[in-house]
Design a protein around this motif. Structure first.
Motif, PDB file in Angstrom:
ATOM      1  N   TYR A   1       3.903  70.335   6.795  1.00 43.32           N
ATOM      2  CA  TYR A   1       2.979  70.019   7.874  1.00 43.32           C
ATOM      3  C   TYR A   1       2.161  68.787   7.518  1.00 43.32           C
ATOM      4  O   TYR A   1       1.748  68.616   6.368  1.00 43.32           O
ATOM      5  CB  TYR A   1       2.016  71.186   8.109  1.00 43.32           C
ATOM      6  CG  TYR A   1       2.567  72.299   8.972  1.00 43.32           C
ATOM      7  CD1 TYR A   1       3.241  72.022  10.153  1.00 43.32           C
ATOM      8  CD2 TYR A   1       2.388  73.633   8.621  1.00 43.32           C
ATOM      9  CE1 TYR A   1       3.736  73.038  10.945  1.00 43.32           C
ATOM     10  CE2 TYR A   1       2.879  74.656   9.411  1.00 43.32           C
ATOM     11  CZ  TYR A   1       3.551  74.352  10.567  1.00 43.32           C
ATOM     12  OH  TYR A   1       4.041  75.355  11.347  1.00 43.32           O
ATOM     13  N   ASN A   2       1.930  67.907   8.497  1.00 39.85           N
ATOM     14  CA  ASN A   2       1.000  66.813   8.258  1.00 39.85           C
ATOM     15  C   ASN A   2      -0.433  67.342   8.400  1.00 39.85           C
ATOM     16  O   ASN A   2      -0.654  68.515   8.712  1.00 39.85           O
ATOM     17  CB  ASN A   2       1.264  65.634   9.202  1.00 39.85           C
ATOM     18  CG  ASN A   2       1.154  66.022  10.671  1.00 39.85           C
ATOM     19  OD1 ASN A   2       0.429  66.936  11.038  1.00 39.85           O
ATOM     20  ND2 ASN A   2       1.880  65.314  11.517  1.00 39.85           N
ATOM     21  N   ARG A   3      -1.402  66.492   8.158  1.00 42.17           N
ATOM     22  CA  ARG A   3      -2.792  66.924   8.120  1.00 42.17           C
ATOM     23  C   ARG A   3      -3.223  67.568   9.444  1.00 42.17           C
ATOM     24  O   ARG A   3      -3.857  68.623   9.457  1.00 42.17           O
ATOM     25  CB  ARG A   3      -3.692  65.734   7.793  1.00 42.17           C
ATOM     26  CG  ARG A   3      -5.165  66.092   7.601  1.00 42.17           C
ATOM     27  CD  ARG A   3      -6.010  64.853   7.360  1.00 42.17           C
ATOM     28  NE  ARG A   3      -7.400  65.198   7.133  1.00 42.17           N
ATOM     29  CZ  ARG A   3      -7.934  65.432   5.952  1.00 42.17           C
ATOM     30  NH1 ARG A   3      -7.178  65.338   4.865  1.00 42.17           N
ATOM     31  NH2 ARG A   3      -9.206  65.750   5.829  1.00 42.17           N
ATOM     32  N   ARG A   4      -2.860  66.930  10.542  1.00 38.54           N
ATOM     33  CA  ARG A   4      -3.266  67.436  11.855  1.00 38.54           C
ATOM     34  C   ARG A   4      -2.682  68.822  12.124  1.00 38.54           C
ATOM     35  O   ARG A   4      -3.401  69.749  12.536  1.00 38.54           O
ATOM     36  CB  ARG A   4      -2.813  66.450  12.939  1.00 38.54           C
ATOM     37  CG  ARG A   4      -3.118  66.884  14.356  1.00 38.54           C
ATOM     38  CD  ARG A   4      -2.659  65.827  15.356  1.00 38.54           C
ATOM     39  NE  ARG A   4      -2.807  66.279  16.724  1.00 38.54           N
ATOM     40  CZ  ARG A   4      -1.910  66.988  17.372  1.00 38.54           C
ATOM     41  NH1 ARG A   4      -0.780  67.335  16.745  1.00 38.54           N
ATOM     42  NH2 ARG A   4      -2.102  67.369  18.614  1.00 38.54           N
ATOM     43  N   ALA A   5      -1.382  68.977  11.905  1.00 37.03           N
ATOM     44  CA  ALA A   5      -0.736  70.266  12.150  1.00 37.03           C
ATOM     45  C   ALA A   5      -1.215  71.324  11.168  1.00 37.03           C
ATOM     46  O   ALA A   5      -1.347  72.505  11.525  1.00 37.03           O
ATOM     47  CB  ALA A   5       0.781  70.112  12.053  1.00 37.03           C
TER      48      ALA A   5
END
Length: 251
Positions: free
Chosen positions: A91-95
């Protein structure tokens, strides 16, 4: 509609659309002939009605279905880019934050304990300086694969940015984190990435914070405590795990 196209496939759906078009054209032609009392042989009338959709429907439907499939593929790729880190597959930071917030609200209702672990790859800049940025990317990709392997389906693993990662351990108390970290370190040592045939050795520092039932804290509060514990691990020599305590918060 996109789900139907994906399930049936372009060719099968084109044939179905063509068949429906031919049947509808024949029925419409027969209806018009009946209403206006055209005296045309039935076979000739049906054949004439079927020719045009039989020619046009496959061409038009093939083109339109292709556009729909391309749009579906593009949307899927955009969703993937918006959710996952393209280097590590995590997951990236936002997700990561979005998923952790959802789980945090769930654990507040179910009164479960969870732990947040922030991980930093030790002296990562030295790896880039010594082996190059491509080697650094290889290390990050390798570590991302290890995180996927070690974490459970109910956990969340993501990349905060750079060489910093985060794990949300569902239904886990802080004294249960140690065995997970041991396995993580074992996997690192057993799966060292290579650059031009040379193994790249690296270690990690970890900060752990626990959220217990009844504590009125947000996910950001828990994350901040894990971050404080991480800095304590880095300041005390790195290559170790530190669990947050009130003493650390007072410093």
């Amino acid at each position: 509609m996109r789900l139907v196209v994906r399930r049936l496939g372009r060719v099968k759906l084109m044939l179905i659309i063509t068949a429906i078009s031919v049947v509808m054209a024949v029925i419409l032609n027969l209806l018009i002939s009946y209403i206006f009392n055209y005296q045309t042989p039935l076979t000739q009338s049906m054949l004439r009605a079927a020719i045009i959709p039989l020619i046009i429907a496959p061409v038009v439907s093939w083109y339109l279905l292709g556009l729909l499939l391309d749009l579906d593929k593009l949307e899927e790729e955009m969703n993937k880019l918006a959710t996952y880190d393209d280097l590590t597959g995590l997951y990236n930071r936002r997700a990561l934050f979005k998923s952790c917030h959802l789980l945090h609200r769930l654990t507040v209702r179910t009164k479960e304990t969870y732990c947040v672990v922030i991980i930093d790859l030790d002296f990562f800049k030295k790896i880039n300086d010594k082996y190059g940025h491509a080697a650094g990317d290889t290390v990050l990709k390798s570590f991302g694969a290890i995180l996927k392997k070690v974490t459970r389906d109910c956990d969340i693993a993501g990349r905060l940015g750079g060489e910093e990662f985060c794990i949300y351990l569902s239904n886990t108390q802080q004294d249960q984190v140690g065995p997970i970290v041991e396995r993580l370190n074992d996997e690192i040592q057993n799966n060292l990435p290579k650059c031009d045939g040379t193994q790249i050795h690296y270690t990690i520092s970890l900060g752990v914070a626990e959220n217990k039932p009844g504590l009125e804290m947000s996910f950001e509060d828990i994350l901040n405590k894990a971050d404080i514990a991480l800095y304590a691990a880095k300041n005390s020599g790195r290559n170790r795990m530190v669990i947050y305590s009130d003493e650390l918060g007072d410093k």
